[in-house]
Design a protein around this motif. Structure first.
Motif, PDB file in Angstrom:
ATOM      1  N   VAL A   1       6.972  39.511  70.321  1.00 13.94           N
ATOM      2  CA  VAL A   1       8.295  39.434  69.688  1.00 13.94           C
ATOM      3  C   VAL A   1       8.166  40.000  68.271  1.00 13.94           C
ATOM      4  O   VAL A   1       7.180  39.736  67.576  1.00 13.94           O
ATOM      5  CB  VAL A   1       8.766  37.962  69.617  1.00 13.94           C
ATOM      6  N   SER A   2       9.152  40.781  67.827  1.00 14.78           N
ATOM      7  CA  SER A   2       9.076  41.357  66.485  1.00 14.78           C
ATOM      8  C   SER A   2       9.099  40.258  65.421  1.00 14.78           C
ATOM      9  O   SER A   2       9.693  39.189  65.620  1.00 14.78           O
ATOM     10  CB  SER A   2      10.238  42.320  66.242  1.00 14.78           C
ATOM     11  N   ARG A   3       8.476  40.521  64.318  1.00 13.01           N
ATOM     12  CA  ARG A   3       8.454  39.540  63.212  1.00 13.01           C
ATOM     13  C   ARG A   3       9.878  39.208  62.767  1.00 13.01           C
ATOM     14  O   ARG A   3      10.205  38.052  62.502  1.00 13.01           O
ATOM     15  CB  ARG A   3       7.643  40.092  62.041  1.00 13.01           C
ATOM     16  N   ASN A   4      10.739  40.221  62.719  1.00  7.72           N
ATOM     17  CA  ASN A   4      12.113  40.028  62.265  1.00  7.72           C
ATOM     18  C   ASN A   4      12.860  39.018  63.150  1.00  7.72           C
ATOM     19  O   ASN A   4      13.488  38.079  62.665  1.00  7.72           O
ATOM     20  CB  ASN A   4      12.842  41.380  62.258  1.00  7.72           C
ATOM     21  N   ILE A   5      12.756  39.211  64.463  1.00  5.44           N
ATOM     22  CA  ILE A   5      13.444  38.288  65.382  1.00  5.44           C
ATOM     23  C   ILE A   5      12.785  36.912  65.363  1.00  5.44           C
ATOM     24  O   ILE A   5      13.472  35.888  65.439  1.00  5.44           O
ATOM     25  CB  ILE A   5      13.500  38.885  66.805  1.00  5.44           C
TER      26      ILE A   5
ATOM     27  N   GLY B   1       2.540  23.500  59.275  1.00  5.74           N
ATOM     28  CA  GLY B   1       3.686  23.249  58.401  1.00  5.74           C
ATOM     29  C   GLY B   1       4.738  24.326  58.616  1.00  5.74           C
ATOM     30  O   GLY B   1       5.428  24.332  59.630  1.00  5.74           O
ATOM     31  N   ASP B   2       4.846  25.255  57.677  1.00  7.29           N
ATOM     32  CA  ASP B   2       5.816  26.349  57.795  1.00  7.29           C
ATOM     33  C   ASP B   2       5.270  27.437  58.721  1.00  7.29           C
ATOM     34  O   ASP B   2       4.267  28.088  58.402  1.00  7.29           O
ATOM     35  CB  ASP B   2       6.110  26.927  56.406  1.00  7.29           C
ATOM     36  N   LEU B   3       5.941  27.640  59.859  1.00  6.33           N
ATOM     37  CA  LEU B   3       5.471  28.637  60.832  1.00  6.33           C
ATOM     38  C   LEU B   3       5.567  30.071  60.313  1.00  6.33           C
ATOM     39  O   LEU B   3       4.937  30.968  60.874  1.00  6.33           O
ATOM     40  CB  LEU B   3       6.253  28.499  62.143  1.00  6.33           C
ATOM     41  N   ARG B   4       6.320  30.270  59.243  1.00  9.08           N
ATOM     42  CA  ARG B   4       6.390  31.628  58.680  1.00  9.08           C
ATOM     43  C   ARG B   4       5.019  32.102  58.187  1.00  9.08           C
ATOM     44  O   ARG B   4       4.779  33.308  58.096  1.00  9.08           O
ATOM     45  CB  ARG B   4       7.413  31.668  57.536  1.00  9.08           C
ATOM     46  N   GLN B   5       4.149  31.148  57.885  1.00  8.85           N
ATOM     47  CA  GLN B   5       2.789  31.518  57.444  1.00  8.85           C
ATOM     48  C   GLN B   5       2.014  32.268  58.514  1.00  8.85           C
ATOM     49  O   GLN B   5       1.034  32.954  58.212  1.00  8.85           O
ATOM     50  CB  GLN B   5       1.998  30.248  57.102  1.00  8.85           C
ATOM     51  N   THR B   6       2.414  32.108  59.780  1.00  7.44           N
ATOM     52  CA  THR B   6       1.652  32.713  60.876  1.00  7.44           C
ATOM     53  C   THR B   6       2.072  34.146  61.172  1.00  7.44           C
ATOM     54  O   THR B   6       1.410  34.833  61.955  1.00  7.44           O
ATOM     55  CB  THR B   6       1.830  31.903  62.169  1.00  7.44           C
ATOM     56  N   LEU B   7       3.173  34.598  60.557  1.00 10.20           N
ATOM     57  CA  LEU B   7       3.808  35.825  61.049  1.00 10.20           C
ATOM     58  C   LEU B   7       3.225  37.123  60.495  1.00 10.20           C
ATOM     59  O   LEU B   7       3.835  38.186  60.619  1.00 10.20           O
ATOM     60  CB  LEU B   7       5.317  35.762  60.800  1.00 10.20           C
ATOM     61  N   ALA B   8       2.022  37.068  59.937  1.00  5.71           N
ATOM     62  CA  ALA B   8       1.315  38.314  59.652  1.00  5.71           C
ATOM     63  C   ALA B   8       1.022  39.031  60.967  1.00  5.71           C
ATOM     64  O   ALA B   8       0.892  40.262  61.013  1.00  5.71           O
ATOM     65  CB  ALA B   8       0.026  38.041  58.896  1.00  5.71           C
ATOM     66  N   THR B   9       0.908  38.246  62.047  1.00  2.41           N
ATOM     67  CA  THR B   9       0.761  38.787  63.403  1.00  2.41           C
ATOM     68  C   THR B   9       1.967  38.361  64.226  1.00  2.41           C
ATOM     69  O   THR B   9       2.370  37.200  64.188  1.00  2.41           O
ATOM     70  CB  THR B   9      -0.523  38.251  64.069  1.00  2.41           C
TER      71      THR B   9
ATOM     72  N   PRO C   1       4.269  37.086  67.208  1.00  2.70           N
ATOM     73  CA  PRO C   1       3.986  36.150  68.295  1.00  2.70           C
ATOM     74  C   PRO C   1       4.211  36.755  69.681  1.00  2.70           C
ATOM     75  O   PRO C   1       5.145  37.522  69.888  1.00  2.70           O
ATOM     76  CB  PRO C   1       4.970  35.002  68.037  1.00  2.70           C
ATOM     77  N   THR C   2       3.350  36.384  70.604  1.00  2.00           N
ATOM     78  CA  THR C   2       3.497  36.807  71.999  1.00  2.00           C
ATOM     79  C   THR C   2       4.699  36.133  72.638  1.00  2.00           C
ATOM     80  O   THR C   2       5.444  36.740  73.410  1.00  2.00           O
ATOM     81  CB  THR C   2       2.231  36.440  72.803  1.00  2.00           C
ATOM     82  N   LYS C   3       4.911  34.855  72.307  1.00  2.00           N
ATOM     83  CA  LYS C   3       6.027  34.091  72.864  1.00  2.00           C
ATOM     84  C   LYS C   3       6.440  33.028  71.867  1.00  2.00           C
ATOM     85  O   LYS C   3       5.620  32.559  71.066  1.00  2.00           O
ATOM     86  CB  LYS C   3       5.614  33.436  74.191  1.00  2.00           C
TER      87      LYS C   3
END
Length: 282
Positions: free
Chosen positions: A95-99, A150-158, A160-162
Motif C-alpha cells: 500500500v502506498s505511504r500516502n494511502i 505507539g504512533d504507527l506513522r513511525q513505521t512508514l519509512a517502508t 506496508p504490505t497490508k
C-alpha cells in the motif's frame, strides 16, 4: 450458484488452491488428518496444491509445510508471493505511504480510535499502536509477536504490505468498509473482510484472484479451467470466480456461496476433503 458442467471440468484440473482459516483450518488452528490425506492423494495424482491466504507469510508457512506444497505461497491476499524453498519473492505489492497515512487518519478519528485495533504489516512483521485484547488474540492464533510502536506513522519509512483494522463489533467493521468504499475506488485500494471482525486493505492490484491467475498462468503455464479453488469468505470471492471450479465452504457467508460452483460441508466437517473427493478423486 453457478451451474457449470463440473463433471468434465474436474478432469482438467492441474492446480488446487486452498485458503487457510475457515477452509483447511478451523477452531483447532490446524489441518485435520482427513484433509491432509485428501490433499496428499491429489498430489499423488500429479495435481499441484498451493495456499492463498490473508495471513502473513510467516504465519502461513507452517500450513504450506503441512501440506507439502512445492509451489510459491500467496500471502496477504496475494500481495506477497514467495517460494519458501528458494526464498524467491515473485511479487510484492504494498500500500502506498500516502494511502496508509490517510487510512490511519481515518482510523484515529475520535469516534473510531477507541474501537479499533490497527495493524500495519511491514517486511512480514506486525506493527501495532498498542497491544489490545483483540491484537493479543490475533497474535496467539497467528503465532506472531506484535511490535508496539505507539504512533504507527513511525513505521512508514517502508510501505506496508497490508493494513488491518480489528473490532469485535461486526457492525463497526461493516460501516467502516462501506464508508471507505465510498472514499476509494477499486483502482485506488482493494478492501475486503476475511472474517466479519477484520477490515483489510491492500494495493489496488491485489486480490486472491489475481494471485491465483499469476501462479497458474505466468508461473505454471495453465489456464483458469485447469484450476480449482476452495475458500470461505469475501476475500476468496475473486479466486472462486476465476477458477474452473470454485468451491465455497458450508461456513461461508451466503453471498460467497452464491457465486461458487459448489458448496462443501463446513470446515469442522472436513469440507475440503469432501470437495477433493467429489471433484478430484472420484
Amino acid at each position: 450458484m453457478q451451474n457449470a458442467p463440473l463433471t468434465n471440468a474436474s478432469q482438467e484440473i492441474k492446480l488446487l488452491v486452498l485458503d487457510i482459516d475457515g477452509t483447511i483450518s478451523g477452531e483447532s488452528n490446524t489441518i485435520s488428518q482427513p484433509v491432509k490425506q485428501a490433499i496428499a492423494a491429489v498430489q499423488a495424482q500429479g495435481i499441484a496444491v498451493a495456499i492463498a491466504t490473508g495471513r502473513m507469510y510467516r504465519s502461513a508457512l507452517r500450513f504450506h509445510q503441512d501440506i507439502n506444497s512445492t509451489l510459491p505461497l500467496m500471502a496477504y491476499q496475494g500481495a506477497w508471493i514467495q517460494d519458501p524453498i528458494s526464498q524467491k519473492i515473485y511479487q510484492h505489492s504494498p500500500v502506498s505511504r500516502n494511502i496508509a497515512e490517510q487510512l490511519l487518519d481515518y482510523f484515529e478519528q475520535p469516534a473510531l480510535r477507541s474501537l479499533l485495533s490497527v495493524h500495519f504489516y511491514i517486511n512480514d512483521q506486525l506493527y501495532v499502536r498498542d497491544i489490545t485484547p483483540e491484537t493479543q488474540a490475533y497474535a496467539q492464533r497467528s503465532g506472531i509477536t506484535p511490535i508496539s510502536v505507539g504512533d504507527l506513522r513511525q513505521t512508514l519509512a517502508t510501505e506496508p504490505t497490508k493494513i488491518l483494522a480489528l473490532c469485535d463489533d461486526t457492525s463497526v467493521i461493516k460501516d467502516l468498509l462501506g464508508n471507505l468504499r465510498r472514499q476509494y475506488t477499486p483502482a485506488e485500494l482493494y478492501m475486503t473482510t476475511s472474517v466479519a471482525t477484520f477490515f483489510e486493505a491492500t494495493n489496488a492490484i491485489v486480490n486472491k484472484g489475481n494471485a491465483v491467475r499469476y501462479l497458474a498462468e505466468d508461473v505454471l503455464g495453465l489456464q483458469s479451467h485447469n484450476v480449482m479453488t476452495i475458500g470461505d469468505n469475501f476475500n476468496d470471492l475473486e479466486m472462486l470466480e476465476y477458477a474452473g471450479i470454485g468451491v465455497a465452504m458450508g461456513n461461508a457467508p451466503e453471498d460467497v456461496k452464491a457465486i461458487a460452483n459448489w458448496v462443501a460441508p463446513s470446515v469442522e466437517l472436513d469440507g475440503v476433503a469432501t470437495a477433493i473427493e467429489k471433484f478430484l478423486l472420484s
